[in-house]
Design an enzyme around this catalytic site. Structure first.
Site, PDB file in Angstrom:
ATOM      1  N   HIS A 127     -65.763 -28.365  16.610  1.00  0.00           N
ATOM      2  CA  HIS A 127     -65.621 -28.587  15.163  1.00  0.00           C
ATOM      3  C   HIS A 127     -64.524 -27.773  14.506  1.00  0.00           C
ATOM      4  O   HIS A 127     -64.273 -27.945  13.309  1.00  0.00           O
ATOM      5  CB  HIS A 127     -66.947 -28.304  14.452  1.00  0.00           C
ATOM      6  CG  HIS A 127     -67.981 -29.349  14.688  1.00  0.00           C
ATOM      7  ND1 HIS A 127     -68.061 -30.503  13.945  1.00  0.00           N
ATOM      8  CD2 HIS A 127     -68.961 -29.440  15.605  1.00  0.00           C
ATOM      9  CE1 HIS A 127     -69.056 -31.250  14.376  1.00  0.00           C
ATOM     10  NE2 HIS A 127     -69.621 -30.617  15.401  1.00  0.00           N
ATOM     11  N   LYS A 318     -65.436 -28.451  -2.048  1.00  0.00           N
ATOM     12  CA  LYS A 318     -65.661 -28.144  -0.625  1.00  0.00           C
ATOM     13  C   LYS A 318     -65.913 -26.648  -0.556  1.00  0.00           C
ATOM     14  O   LYS A 318     -65.728 -25.944  -1.545  1.00  0.00           O
ATOM     15  CB  LYS A 318     -64.449 -28.549   0.224  1.00  0.00           C
ATOM     16  CG  LYS A 318     -63.101 -28.041  -0.352  1.00  0.00           C
ATOM     17  CD  LYS A 318     -61.889 -28.544   0.425  1.00  0.00           C
ATOM     18  CE  LYS A 318     -61.527 -29.986   0.204  1.00  0.00           C
ATOM     19  NZ  LYS A 318     -61.850 -30.859   1.338  1.00  0.00           N
ATOM     20  N   ARG A 319     -66.377 -26.128   0.615  1.00  0.00           N
ATOM     21  CA  ARG A 319     -66.547 -24.684   0.732  1.00  0.00           C
ATOM     22  C   ARG A 319     -65.238 -23.979   0.371  1.00  0.00           C
ATOM     23  O   ARG A 319     -64.150 -24.488   0.635  1.00  0.00           O
ATOM     24  CB  ARG A 319     -66.974 -24.314   2.160  1.00  0.00           C
ATOM     25  CG  ARG A 319     -68.407 -24.756   2.520  1.00  0.00           C
ATOM     26  CD  ARG A 319     -69.463 -24.086   1.633  1.00  0.00           C
ATOM     27  NE  ARG A 319     -69.541 -22.670   1.867  1.00  0.00           N
ATOM     28  CZ  ARG A 319     -70.358 -22.085   2.735  1.00  0.00           C
ATOM     29  NH1 ARG A 319     -71.214 -22.812   3.443  1.00  0.00           N
ATOM     30  NH2 ARG A 319     -70.364 -20.779   2.886  1.00  0.00           N
ATOM     31  N   LYS A 324     -58.530 -24.118   3.251  1.00  0.00           N
ATOM     32  CA  LYS A 324     -58.661 -25.317   2.420  1.00  0.00           C
ATOM     33  C   LYS A 324     -57.748 -25.262   1.193  1.00  0.00           C
ATOM     34  O   LYS A 324     -57.577 -26.245   0.487  1.00  0.00           O
ATOM     35  CB  LYS A 324     -60.118 -25.516   2.003  1.00  0.00           C
ATOM     36  CG  LYS A 324     -61.028 -25.879   3.195  1.00  0.00           C
ATOM     37  CD  LYS A 324     -62.496 -25.954   2.776  1.00  0.00           C
ATOM     38  CE  LYS A 324     -63.438 -26.286   3.926  1.00  0.00           C
ATOM     39  NZ  LYS A 324     -63.466 -27.726   4.278  1.00  0.00           N
ATOM     40  N   THR A 426     -65.120 -34.559   5.748  1.00  0.00           N
ATOM     41  CA  THR A 426     -65.900 -35.760   5.458  1.00  0.00           C
ATOM     42  C   THR A 426     -65.900 -36.012   3.950  1.00  0.00           C
ATOM     43  O   THR A 426     -66.099 -37.150   3.513  1.00  0.00           O
ATOM     44  CB  THR A 426     -67.353 -35.633   5.943  1.00  0.00           C
ATOM     45  OG1 THR A 426     -67.918 -34.422   5.407  1.00  0.00           O
ATOM     46  CG2 THR A 426     -67.437 -35.606   7.456  1.00  0.00           C
ATOM     47  N   LYS A 430     -65.814 -39.568   1.584  1.00  0.00           N
ATOM     48  CA  LYS A 430     -66.736 -39.890   0.480  1.00  0.00           C
ATOM     49  C   LYS A 430     -65.945 -40.317  -0.760  1.00  0.00           C
ATOM     50  O   LYS A 430     -66.302 -41.292  -1.434  1.00  0.00           O
ATOM     51  CB  LYS A 430     -67.613 -38.677   0.138  1.00  0.00           C
ATOM     52  CG  LYS A 430     -68.495 -38.186   1.280  1.00  0.00           C
ATOM     53  CD  LYS A 430     -69.131 -36.833   0.935  1.00  0.00           C
ATOM     54  CE  LYS A 430     -69.709 -36.149   2.167  1.00  0.00           C
ATOM     55  NZ  LYS A 430     -70.060 -34.742   1.902  1.00  0.00           N
TER      56      LYS A 430
HETATM   57  C1  LIG Z   1     -69.355 -33.616   2.308  1.00  0.00           C
HETATM   58  C2  LIG Z   1     -69.699 -32.258   1.881  1.00  0.00           C
HETATM   59  C3  LIG Z   1     -68.987 -31.159   2.381  1.00  0.00           C
HETATM   60  C4  LIG Z   1     -67.805 -31.298   3.314  1.00  0.00           C
HETATM   61  O1  LIG Z   1     -66.655 -31.424   2.492  1.00  0.00           O
HETATM   62  P1  LIG Z   1     -65.204 -31.238   3.103  1.00  0.00           P
HETATM   63  O2  LIG Z   1     -64.298 -31.608   1.954  1.00  0.00           O
HETATM   64  O3  LIG Z   1     -65.086 -32.212   4.220  1.00  0.00           O
HETATM   65  O4  LIG Z   1     -65.064 -29.815   3.503  1.00  0.00           O
HETATM   66  C5  LIG Z   1     -69.339 -29.894   1.964  1.00  0.00           C
HETATM   67  N1  LIG Z   1     -70.356 -29.697   1.092  1.00  0.00           N
HETATM   68  C6  LIG Z   1     -71.046 -30.732   0.582  1.00  0.00           C
HETATM   69  C7  LIG Z   1     -72.150 -30.447  -0.393  1.00  0.00           C
HETATM   70  C8  LIG Z   1     -70.759 -32.039   0.950  1.00  0.00           C
HETATM   71  O5  LIG Z   1     -71.464 -33.060   0.428  1.00  0.00           O
END
Ligand SMILES: *Cc1c(COP(=O)(O)O)cnc(C)c1O
Length: 592
Positions: A127, A318-319, A324, A426, A430
């Protein structure tokens, strides 16, 4: 896990105390994102979950009597045909020595036979390639907690190195590089190496990431066993991330192409027939506007923040992590602000920039990034010369239930990691499925999103992986960009002088020092390309019909990113099973 012997001798208190010790194992979830913290409790947790899972697997296998004409001595020949253990990262890597322990010590199987069964049963998904995230447990911790597993790992490693030595005679450096045991002042166990050796398949989670896995972290292993390495591009479930969170959009899609896309997301490509359908364009734009109004009302009611629902919703959730690059977003915001103050009569596309995400409690820089976002917001949101043109909101407590609210309301999706650092992402998928346009680098699954939709339908900018590698060879020097780009210099000088932290002028010196002197993720190198790309975003947003046509092309191209497709590929190409028609369960809705 009440200790019965303690109960039998009547020592109730001791038994309850023991139970508390046992329950401590699952009391806390380590909150790091892409970071290895080598805590003893974490290793105990990993072994606890692995041991319980394998006991369950073995119990089920034995009770089902697979392939055994003699129920007294279970035949493990068929075990890999009936059982697949997919190692989701290295966290359950102990499955490999634990399964060996069960087969060799408990079932009295010969090592060779047990090893073949273990390898045919296990497969490993990588990952991340960030070195600070890879699990490397001190041998001393294993000596204390898992001595038998350590012996087994030593034997696995010895046999593995014998094999490498036979294939590459005299190549001692290769033996060192490929060993499960890292020598040094602190001897460590490289869990990723253990996973690769003990699995019949190894995969990355997006095409570009799977290529990087083969030619960097596991290069030697790929050279030795190329057929082991695969790709499985991540996906998201359309039930949660479209039907449940965005019923309005699901409805207008179903009006055009029916409802089969719910279980076969590739059918979304039928929407390409309606890219020029004026009614559909209007309906898609209308749903987005309704989602934006609903989200604005939610923010106002719950958090007392007022935003302008006709502004562009620019969302970066995102985190919080340096790779990032929330800081690159911050530099864009500061520069936009400086341009607005310099030229107040010029027309700007109104934007509401929303940044959300959790910082790991021990990650100081991540917390400073949050502090910077809220500080920039305090200045910009209260500047009467700016008004509704620019707002900066930090979205607290970002989590799945909040993602379900904000993503359907987003116009612009920020996916701006340094090329080569985001394995897949991911969140990017979305947003695409929910009708936001992506501003992003050629990283992770963004690459395949651009391939599916056409690069001209995303806002792609900045260095590619090859450019990052070349810059690494030349040597990245942040100061060059600082001196060459006046708007960048102005933004950094404002951070240094306390412009955004008037009550604590030195507040952001660590952030500035990092960006100027040891930025592993090269924020400044992509600043100019990012600013130009954001300019193209603004130009398109001024043409709502053109914007919505691109949105439709993106939704129509997002079918590949269904987790149904991902799981079908794991089934056929790793587990050796045909997916059968199953009733797809509805998403579960936890109380919030
Ligand atoms: C989908 C999701 C992530 C992953 O987001 P990335 O932009 O791919 O890092 C992290 N936290 C939550 C709450 C999510 O729904």
């Amino acid at each position: 896990m009440l200790s019965l012997s303690s109960v039998n001798v009547g020592d109730y208190i001791e038994a309850v105390l023991d139970r508390n010790l046992a329950e401590n194992i699952s009391r806390v979830l380590y909150p790091n994102d892409n970071f290895f913290e080598g805590k003893e409790l974490r290793l105990k947790q990993e072994y606890f979950v692995v041991a319980a899972t394998l006991q369950d697997i073995i119990r089920r296998f034995k009770s089902s009597n697979f392939g055994s004409r003699d129920p007294v001595r279970t035949c493990f020949e068929t075990f890999p045909d009936k059982v697949a253990i997919q190692l989701n990262d290295t966290h359950p890597a102990l499955s490999i020595p634990e399964l060996m322990r069960i087969l060799v010590d408990m079932e009295k199987m010969e090592w060779e036979k047990a090893w073949e069964i273990t390898k045919r049963t296990c497969a490993y998904t990588n990952h991340t390639v960030l070195p600070e995230a890879l699990e490397r447990w001190p041998v001393s911790m294993f000596e204390k907690l898992l001595p038998r597993h350590l012996e087994i790992i030593y034997t696995i490693n010895q046999r593995h190195l014998d094999h490498v030595a036979a294939l590459y005679p005299g190549d001692l450096d290769r033996l060192r590089r490929m060993s499960v045991i890292e020598e040094g002042d602190c001897k460590r166990i490289n869990m990723a190496h253990l996973c690769v050796i003990g699995s019949h398949a190894v995969n990355g989670v997006a095409r570009i990431h799977s290529e990087i896995v083969k030619n960097s972290v596991f290069k030697d292993f790929y050279e030795m066993e190329p057929e082991k390495f695969q790709n499985k591009t991540n996906g998201i479930t359309p039930r949660r991330w479209l039907l449940l969170c965005n019923p309005g959009l699901a409805g207008v899609i179903a009006e055009k192409i029916g409802e089969d896309f719910v279980t076969d997301l590739s059918q979304l490509k039928k929407l390409l027939d309606f890219v020029n359908d004026e009614v559909f364009i209007r309906d898609v734009a209308k749903v987005k506007q309704e989602n934006k109004l609903k989200f604005s009302a939610y923010l106002e009611e719950k958090y007392k923040v007022k935003i302008n629902p006709s502004s562009m919703f620019d969302v970066h959730v995102k985190r919080i992590h340096e790779y990032k690059r929330q800081l690159l977003n911050c530099l864009h915001i500061i520069t936009l602000y400086n341009r607005m103050r310099k030229d107040p009569s010029k027309s700007f596309v109104p934007r509401t920039v929303m940044i959300g995400g959790k910082a790991a409690p021990g990650y100081h820089m991540a917390k400073m990034i949050i502090k910077l976002i809220t500080s920039i917001g305090d200045v910009i949101n209260n500047d009467p010369y700016i008004g509704d043109k620019l707002k900066v909101i930090f979205l607290e407590n970002y989590r799945v239930s909040f993602a379900e609210k904000v993503i359907p309301a987003a116009d612009l999706s920020q996916q701006i990691s340094t090329a080569g650092t985001e394995a897949s992402g991911t969140g990017n998928m979305k947003f695409m499925l929910n009708g936001a346009l992506t501003i992003g680098t050629m990283d992770g699954a963004n690459v395949e999103m651009a391939e599916e939709a056409g690069e001209e339908n995303l806002f792609i900018f900045g260095m590619r992986v090859e450019d990052v590698e070349e810059l690494d060879k030349r040597g990245y020097n942040a100061r060059e960009y600082y001196e060459r780009i006046p708007e960048l210099r102005q933004a950094i000088d404002q951070l240094s002088s306390g412009f955004f932290s008037p009550r604590d002028p030195g507040c952001f010196r660590d952030v500035v020092n990092m960006l100027m002197n040891h930025d592993r993720f090269k924020v400044f190198a992509d600043y100019q390309a990012y600013m130009e790309c954001q300019g193209r975003v603004d130009q398109l947003y001024r043409k709502p019909r053109e914007w919505t046509k691109k949105v439709i092309k993106n939704i129509a191209s997002s079918g590949k990113f269904s987790s149904d497709r991902t799981i079908t590929e794991y089934s056929r190409e790793i587990w050796g099973v045909e997916p059968s028609a199953v009733k797809i369960p509805p998403p579960n809705i936890p109380r919030d």
